[in-house]
Design a protein around this motif. Structure first.
Motif, PDB file in Angstrom:
ATOM      1  N   PRO B 214       0.806  -0.851  -0.292  1.00 47.35           N
ATOM      2  CA  PRO B 214       0.013  -0.019  -0.068  1.00 47.35           C
ATOM      3  C   PRO B 214       1.101   1.708  -0.064  1.00 47.35           C
ATOM      4  O   PRO B 214       0.502   2.924  -0.080  1.00 47.35           O
ATOM      5  CB  PRO B 214      -1.267  -0.068   1.034  1.00 47.35           C
ATOM      6  CG  PRO B 214      -0.662  -2.235   1.679  1.00 47.35           C
ATOM      7  CD  PRO B 214       0.412  -1.833   1.088  1.00 47.35           C
ATOM      8  N   GLN B 215       1.923   1.575   0.864  1.00 50.90           N
ATOM      9  CA  GLN B 215       2.508   2.691   1.026  1.00 50.90           C
ATOM     10  C   GLN B 215       3.818   3.039  -0.184  1.00 50.90           C
ATOM     11  O   GLN B 215       3.311   4.176  -1.306  1.00 50.90           O
ATOM     12  CB  GLN B 215       4.226   2.359   1.565  1.00 50.90           C
ATOM     13  CG  GLN B 215       3.752   2.529   2.838  1.00 50.90           C
ATOM     14  CD  GLN B 215       4.989   2.258   3.729  1.00 50.90           C
ATOM     15  OE1 GLN B 215       5.594   1.227   4.313  1.00 50.90           O
ATOM     16  NE2 GLN B 215       4.685   3.084   5.318  1.00 50.90           N
ATOM     17  N   ARG B 217       2.043   1.562  -3.652  1.00 48.49           N
ATOM     18  CA  ARG B 217       1.502   1.888  -5.040  1.00 48.49           C
ATOM     19  C   ARG B 217       0.233   3.375  -4.309  1.00 48.49           C
ATOM     20  O   ARG B 217      -0.206   4.158  -5.072  1.00 48.49           O
ATOM     21  CB  ARG B 217      -0.369   1.044  -4.681  1.00 48.49           C
ATOM     22  CG  ARG B 217      -0.226  -0.057  -5.080  1.00 48.49           C
ATOM     23  CD  ARG B 217       0.912  -0.049  -6.694  1.00 48.49           C
ATOM     24  NE  ARG B 217      -0.681  -0.248  -7.234  1.00 48.49           N
ATOM     25  CZ  ARG B 217      -1.481  -1.490  -8.296  1.00 48.49           C
ATOM     26  NH1 ARG B 217      -0.300  -2.034  -8.316  1.00 48.49           N
ATOM     27  NH2 ARG B 217      -2.081  -0.789  -9.171  1.00 48.49           N
ATOM     28  N   THR B 218       0.760   3.550  -3.226  1.00 48.12           N
ATOM     29  CA  THR B 218      -0.094   5.228  -3.086  1.00 48.12           C
ATOM     30  C   THR B 218       1.032   6.527  -3.171  1.00 48.12           C
ATOM     31  O   THR B 218       0.137   7.896  -3.149  1.00 48.12           O
ATOM     32  CB  THR B 218      -0.556   5.531  -0.941  1.00 48.12           C
ATOM     33  OG1 THR B 218       0.537   5.353  -0.702  1.00 48.12           O
ATOM     34  CG2 THR B 218      -1.834   4.773  -1.641  1.00 48.12           C
ATOM     35  N   SER B 219       2.147   5.918  -2.626  1.00 53.17           N
ATOM     36  CA  SER B 219       2.896   7.242  -2.857  1.00 53.17           C
ATOM     37  C   SER B 219       4.400   7.074  -3.879  1.00 53.17           C
ATOM     38  O   SER B 219       5.242   8.136  -3.673  1.00 53.17           O
ATOM     39  CB  SER B 219       3.369   7.051  -1.210  1.00 53.17           C
ATOM     40  OG  SER B 219       2.737   7.037  -0.576  1.00 53.17           O
TER      41      SER B 219
END
Lengths: 202, 389
Positions: B214-215, B217-219
């Motif tokens: 998630p880190q 993919r989001t940033s």
């Protein structure tokens, strides 16, 4: 990189420095070698153009430095500098993502190690440049995970300092510095309050 | 994009072959290979400066037209390209009139991009690709999903977007780099750190494996704006949106049980591709685990029934024997080792060579007939030399 306001401040500082009748601290005795400690701290501002803009980006931070210069009897001085500077940080609360909501923060800071060369320009104004290695540190928190990163970058530093002598050993002033960090193509401008102390002379 | 009826399979087949540049040889060399390398796109592969054309075709009434772009990997020149087949220059033949033996002419223009100068190009059909070449199983393997970041490609290396266009560059297989995120998700990423070579500006530094999926993919965005894909997303794209025949996984993360995490995915998507192949919707697909290091080799040895895993043993032929590897893959700079190749072939192994980017050596290795596949950042030149044999 530089905007007009920064150039204006450089110019103003230059005019102020050259209008004073005070002698240069480092060069007041021609035959003296000295080691002078400079230390300062203040604000940093990231000048990098972000395209596209990064949500939650905070460009202003803080930093400080310590520099030891050897002032020989000629004009060019050499020394070493290190310190700490926040390059920028990002903080977004309650960020909505496909993976759920999270608070996101990410910090990028550097510890420079610089070989510095300085020279009095006029009056109390000194200019300096340096070849710098930046030890880069990042810390990112989101989704319950803290990730720390490290990288090494080459770069350079340039600056102007204005020092007002208080007595034979101490002086007080301010400094504008510019860091260019090659690895991430970041440019930061620093405005520091500065003091100097001549701790050894022979 | 052409507006018209799509070409039929027989028309596409009639267009395929070796052409000469009657006009345009200064820019593209004397010969070109016309090949349909994906369902929709026709590729013209040339030798000079590793230039190629990617064209979409259509037919309106008696006019066959082709529009797209050209790109030179070496000179980095590029622009738009458009062609037509004249009625008396092969058009009648394409329309089914076999009484007209005229060779196909592709007449058109290329430019140097918006506002650039345009110049004429004429390609004349000379002969078909030799039957032995077409029947020979040969793998043109695109490195990092299609090519490396520093090359003039529209998408980032190891992105789903690049995988989806890799066939247009002449590839029929890809190699992709696999790492594990901190939370155990296999992703596509080559380097061990987040850095300016691969990702857009980010405050996140250090090993990519320190970050969760998630880190990332989001940033984090890849250099040309794409998301870092998971291995599953890449497999999904390969199986359902391409006709690629082989995926070579370059396993990068060591010591974290990467093998047991990706083998179920490999098996699942190999099976899904097999189902589609049975239905005639795609060709068969092989997904193979590369064995690039001793650590990965040891990890595979610890996997139950490791000899049944489809592996590509890089460098050592002994390791290929131990693992029962389907493919032995020596590095190209070892030279053409005919004795070792003969041994590997006698043991039933295919031989791939990596990572061969120099056109001169590419031609030498293709023409040697010693290899079943070549991994390259320039699949277009590998395909060119393969088809012109």
């Amino acid at each position: 990189m530089f905007n007009r306001r920064i150039w204006w401040w450089f110019t103003a500082l230059g005019v102020a420095a050259t209008s004073g009748p005070f002698p240069c601290v480092a060069q007041e005795r021609d035959t003296t070698y000295s080691l002078v400690l400079y230390a300062g701290g203040g604000f940093t501002r990231n000048l990098t153009k972000w395209d596209p803009p990064l949500p939650g980006l905070k460009k202003t931070g803080f930093g400080g430095f310590v520099r030891v210069m050897w002032h020989p009897e000629h004009l060019l001085s050499v020394g070493l500098e290190t310190g700490f500077a926040q390059v920028y940080y990002v903080a977004v609360d309650n960020m909505q993502t496909p993976f759920g909501e999270t608070d996101y923060s990410s910090y990028l800071s550097v510890v420079p190690l610089e070989l510095a060369f300085s020279m009095p320009i006029i009056g109390h104004l000194q200019g300096y440049i340096g070849s710098t290695s930046f030890f880069m540190f990042s810390r990112t928190e989101s989704f319950g995970n803290t990730a720390k990163g490290f990288a090494l970058s080459i770069g350079f530093t340039a600056g102007l300092s204005y020092l007002w002598p208080i007595n034979e050993k101490w002086a007080l002033g301010c400094e504008l510095k510019w860091y260019h960090i090659e690895k991430t193509w970041d440019d930061n401008m620093m405005a520091y309050v500065l003091f100097s102390y001549r701790f050894l002379e022979w | 994009m052409p507006v018209g009826d799509p070409l039929t399979a027989s028309q596409k087949q009639a267009l395929e072959g070796i052409y000469s540049f009657d006009v345009g040889s200064n820019d593209f060399g004397p010969m070109g290979v016309v090949k349909w390398n994906s369902r929709e796109y026709m590729t013209v592969l040339t030798e000079k400066d590793i230039s190629y054309f990617v064209l979409r075709a259509g037919q309106r009434d008696s006019v066959f037209f082709f529009e797209g772009y050209w790109q030179s990997q070496n000179s980095r020149r590029s622009g738009r390209a458009s062609f037509r087949v004249p009625l008396e220059g092969g058009g009648r033949r394409l329309m089914g009139d076999s009484s007209v033996p005229s060779p196909v002419l592709l007449e058109g223009t290329v430019d140097e991009g918006e506002g650039g100068s345009s110049s004429p190009v004429v390609l004349r059909y000379r002969w078909p690709v030799r039957r032995e070449v077409l029947e020979r199983k040969f793998w043109v393997l695109a490195h990092r999903g299609g090519g490396k970041m520093s090359d003039p490609l529209p998408y980032s290396e190891n992105s789903v977007e690049l995988i989806l266009v890799s066939e247009r560059y002449g590839a029929n297989g890809i190699e992709i780099d696999v790492r594990l995120t901190k939370d155990g998700v296999p992703i596509l990423y080559h380097d061990n750190t987040l850095n300016a070579r691969l990702v857009q500006k980010t405050p996140m530094l250090g090993p990519v494996e320190e970050y969760t999926f998630p880190q990332l993919r989001t940033s984090v965005r890849l250099l040309r704006g794409e998301l870092i894909p998971s291995l599953e997303e890449a497999f999904n794209a390969v199986v359902y949106r391409t006709n690629l025949k082989l995926v070579w996984l370059d396993l990068k993360t060591e010591g974290r049980d990467l093998i047991s995490r990706i083998v179920p995915l490999v098996q699942e998507y190999t099976m899904q591709a097999a189902v589609l192949a049975e239905q005639g919707l795609r060709d068969t697909l092989e997904i193979m685990l590369g064995v690039p290091s001793d650590a990965i080799y040891d990890e595979i040895l610890r996997y139950p029934s490791y000899t049944s895993l489809p592996t590509i043993a890089e460098r050592s032929l002994d390791k290929a024997r131990t693992l029962h590897s389907l493919v032995w893959a020596p590095v190209w700079s070892s030279g053409i080792c005919r004795a070792d190749n003969a041994t590997a072939r006698s043991e039933g192994r295919r031989i791939f060579v990596w990572t061969l980017d120099d056109p001169h050596f590419t031609q030498e290795y293709v023409d040697s007939f010693e290899y079943d596949g070549i991994l390259s950042d320039y699949p277009m030149i590998v395909a060119y030399y393969h088809y012109v044999q």
